[in-house]
Design a protein around this motif. Structure first.
Motif, PDB file in Angstrom:
ATOM      1  N   LEU A 290       7.994 -73.364 -26.525  1.00 37.86           N
ATOM      2  CA  LEU A 290       8.184 -73.158 -27.965  1.00 37.86           C
ATOM      3  C   LEU A 290       7.957 -71.720 -28.416  1.00 37.86           C
ATOM      4  O   LEU A 290       8.585 -71.254 -29.366  1.00 37.86           O
ATOM      5  N   LYS A 291       7.061 -71.020 -27.717  1.00 38.64           N
ATOM      6  CA  LYS A 291       6.687 -69.686 -28.200  1.00 38.64           C
ATOM      7  C   LYS A 291       7.811 -68.663 -28.078  1.00 38.64           C
ATOM      8  O   LYS A 291       7.690 -67.563 -28.611  1.00 38.64           O
ATOM      9  N   PRO A 295      12.811 -69.653 -35.323  1.00 37.56           N
ATOM     10  CA  PRO A 295      12.481 -70.740 -36.263  1.00 37.56           C
ATOM     11  C   PRO A 295      13.573 -71.804 -36.361  1.00 37.56           C
ATOM     12  O   PRO A 295      13.265 -72.996 -36.398  1.00 37.56           O
ATOM     13  N   GLU A 296      14.843 -71.379 -36.354  1.00 35.74           N
ATOM     14  CA  GLU A 296      15.917 -72.385 -36.491  1.00 35.74           C
ATOM     15  C   GLU A 296      15.938 -73.344 -35.299  1.00 35.74           C
ATOM     16  O   GLU A 296      16.284 -74.520 -35.449  1.00 35.74           O
ATOM     17  N   ARG A 297      15.533 -72.864 -34.143  1.00 37.28           N
ATOM     18  CA  ARG A 297      15.481 -73.756 -32.972  1.00 37.28           C
ATOM     19  C   ARG A 297      14.292 -74.712 -33.122  1.00 37.28           C
ATOM     20  O   ARG A 297      14.418 -75.907 -32.836  1.00 37.28           O
ATOM     21  N   LEU A 298      13.155 -74.169 -33.605  1.00 41.82           N
ATOM     22  CA  LEU A 298      11.974 -75.024 -33.782  1.00 41.82           C
ATOM     23  C   LEU A 298      12.232 -76.092 -34.840  1.00 41.82           C
ATOM     24  O   LEU A 298      11.718 -77.205 -34.757  1.00 41.82           O
ATOM     25  N   LEU A 299      13.054 -75.740 -35.818  1.00 40.81           N
ATOM     26  CA  LEU A 299      13.376 -76.687 -36.889  1.00 40.81           C
ATOM     27  C   LEU A 299      14.579 -77.569 -36.530  1.00 40.81           C
ATOM     28  O   LEU A 299      15.075 -78.311 -37.377  1.00 40.81           O
ATOM     29  N   LEU A 336       5.146 -73.356 -34.991  1.00 45.43           N
ATOM     30  CA  LEU A 336       6.036 -73.431 -36.157  1.00 45.43           C
ATOM     31  C   LEU A 336       5.257 -73.168 -37.451  1.00 45.43           C
ATOM     32  O   LEU A 336       5.676 -72.346 -38.277  1.00 45.43           O
ATOM     33  N   GLN A 337       4.105 -73.834 -37.615  1.00 46.22           N
ATOM     34  CA  GLN A 337       3.291 -73.587 -38.825  1.00 46.22           C
ATOM     35  C   GLN A 337       2.905 -72.116 -38.925  1.00 46.22           C
ATOM     36  O   GLN A 337       2.917 -71.540 -40.005  1.00 46.22           O
ATOM     37  N   LEU A 339       4.581 -69.528 -37.795  1.00 43.88           N
ATOM     38  CA  LEU A 339       5.738 -68.727 -38.220  1.00 43.88           C
ATOM     39  C   LEU A 339       6.096 -69.020 -39.676  1.00 43.88           C
ATOM     40  O   LEU A 339       6.570 -68.133 -40.398  1.00 43.88           O
ATOM     41  N   GLN A 340       5.889 -70.279 -40.092  1.00 41.84           N
ATOM     42  CA  GLN A 340       6.221 -70.630 -41.482  1.00 41.84           C
ATOM     43  C   GLN A 340       5.358 -69.864 -42.477  1.00 41.84           C
ATOM     44  O   GLN A 340       5.738 -69.692 -43.626  1.00 41.84           O
ATOM     45  N   TRP A 365      12.890 -63.885 -40.129  1.00 35.83           N
ATOM     46  CA  TRP A 365      12.996 -65.345 -40.259  1.00 35.83           C
ATOM     47  C   TRP A 365      14.453 -65.800 -40.314  1.00 35.83           C
ATOM     48  O   TRP A 365      14.870 -66.686 -39.595  1.00 35.83           O
TER      49      TRP A 365
END
Ligand SMILES: Nc1ncnc2c1ncn2[C@@H]1O[C@H](COP(=O)(O)OP(=O)(O)OP(=O)(O)O)[C@@H](O)[C@H]1O
Length: 422
Positions: A290-291, A295-299, A336-337, A339-340, A365
């Motif tokens: 994940l690292k 962001p679009e991939r994580l979401l 994810l949190q 980066l958010q 982002w």
């Protein structure tokens, strides 16, 4: 009835009547019998010809032992699922090859692959081996990498493996992509034959640079800022190449870059690019650390080449820290949190402001705000002119692979490291 009526109407002296009676027996009955005979003959002939034709289509069916029925797709359709591994019959593979004549040109005779030197690791399809390939002239034997399809394999795995070889063929040659040399797919076991990039992956190279090793097999285990740009630029050339084909890589990371003696970098791990090629997007359940993900991939939103640009920023971080895990203070599951909250990694002490500026542009982002691979490469080409090519990057701590794997969020088995080197 007709005969009775005739006899009643005729006297014995009536010649005409006798003649009519003889006509009935001599002409009509034989004609009827001949017709029946001809029909029977026709049927027998037709059956004979049909039998002859059947034998022409199945030449061995009478003279050889019956061939056991080969497994077909209906087996999987009968609720057994595509992942069930069954021993395949040669005929099944031949059927696939019949459907993929393009692979015929790529066949490497098995006898040319003389000896397996070592097993490097277990890849996504099966064992990845290093072997010697004879090229006809004994003095010209060369080392190659064999990606084998593990056995037993299901039909869909064979299909996928053959498709993957064709994907390599479709991509064609690029200096910064690992090259396909050929394949052995005319019978089991199936092999993909790749060029050997002898020094292995960049992550191992970076870890080795932390040690006192100077050179090994001609490769200098020292890295300067200028060389970081040099490697980065080659990765970007590979990404541009993929982008031109409307593809993206999906897993840009030091572990997926192979290094040659002259620091030529070659992108490998093209499994996700193959998915993009076949399905138009990444749909695999394969877990990507994940690292490294944008962001679009994580979401789980649609992603493209600019998600690779995000990962490229992480790759720069990996190089400049000699293989440190990204976001060391953040648990992988919380990325994810993190980066958010619009948090990105701080500038590592070994990283110049110029390089950090490039990293930050990769970590915007919104993907539209990130540079394209080409724009990024042009920035690197400018930066390279003034980059330090003397100071060697140094990190005193040696890597403990298990610890690295936990912090990076990677399965330790998926790290192809050589313990003796660390
Ligand atoms: N051509 C090569 N030369 C040297 N080493 C290689 C080569 N290809 C693969 N390797 C080694 O095997 C490891 C795994 O390679 P790679 O990621 O391509 O395999 P994979 O598991 O089949 O993945 P994918 O299906 O995504 O291609 C690499 O990190 C590297 O150590």
């Amino acid at each position: 009835m007709g005969m009775t009526r005739m006899l009643l109407e005729c006297s014995l002296s009536d010649k005409l009547c006798v003649i009519q009676e003889k006509q009935y027996e001599v002409i009509i009955v034989p004609t009827f019998l001949v017709t029946i005979f001809l029909i029977l003959l026709g049927v027998i002939l037709w059956l004979f010809i049909r039998e002859q034709r059947t034998q022409q289509h199945h030449p061995g069916s009478r003279d050889t032992a019956p061939v056991p029925p080969s497994r077909d797709l209906s087996w999987e359709a009968a609720g057994h699922g595509g992942n069930v591994a069954l021993p395949l019959k040669e005929t099944s593979v031949e059927n696939f090859l019949g459907a993929t004549p393009a692979l015929a040109k790529l066949q490497v005779p098995r006898e040319q692959l003389s000896e397996v030197v070592e097993q490097i690791c277990n890849g996504s399809y099966g064992p990845i081996l290093r072997a010697n390939m004879n090229t006809g002239d004994a003095s010209k034997s060369k080392s190659v990498i064999l990606k084998a399809l593990k056995e037993p394999a299901g039909l869909h795995e064979v299909q996928d493996f053959l498709g993957r070889i064709q994907f390599h063929q479709y991509l064609g040659k690029h200096k910064n992509l690992v090259q396909l040399e050929g394949c052995c797919t005319e019978k089991l076991p199936l092999y993909m034959v790749l060029e050997d990039v002898v020094h292995g992956d960049l992550l191992n190279f970076l870890w080795t640079c932390r040690r006192d090793v100077m050179t090994m097999d001609g490769l200098l285990y020292d890295l300067t800022e200028k060389q970081v740009y040099h490697i980065g630029k080659q990765v970007l050339l590979a990404l541009e190449f993929l982008q031109d084909k409307h593809l993206f890589h999906g897993d840009v990371a030091a572990r997926n870059i192979l290094i040659q003696t002259d620091l030529t970098a070659k992108l490998c791990g093209l499994g996700l690019a193959y998915e993009v090629y076949t399905r138009g997007a990444i749909s695999s359940t394969q877990t990507i650390p994940l690292k490294w993900l944008a962001p679009e991939r994580l979401l789980l939103r649609p992603a493209g080449i600019r998600a690779d640009v995000w990962s490229f920023g992480i790759l720069l971080y990996e190089m400049v820290t000699l293989g440190a895990p990204p976001y060391p203070e953040v648990p992988p599951a919380s990325i994810l949190q993190h980066l958010q909250k619009r948090k990105i990694m701080k500038r590592p002490s070994s990283c110049t402001r110029t390089m950090y500026g490039i990293m930050k542009s990769c970590w915007r982002w919104h993907e539209a705000g990130r540079p394209s691979p080409r724009e990024l490469r042009l920035r690197l080409e400018v930066a390279i002119k003034t980059a330090d090519d003397k100071a060697v990057l140094q990190v005193p701590e040696l890597v403990v692979p298990e610890l690295y794997a936990a912090v990076a969020g990677i399965r330790v088995e998926s790290l192809f490291y050589n313990y003796s080197m660390l």
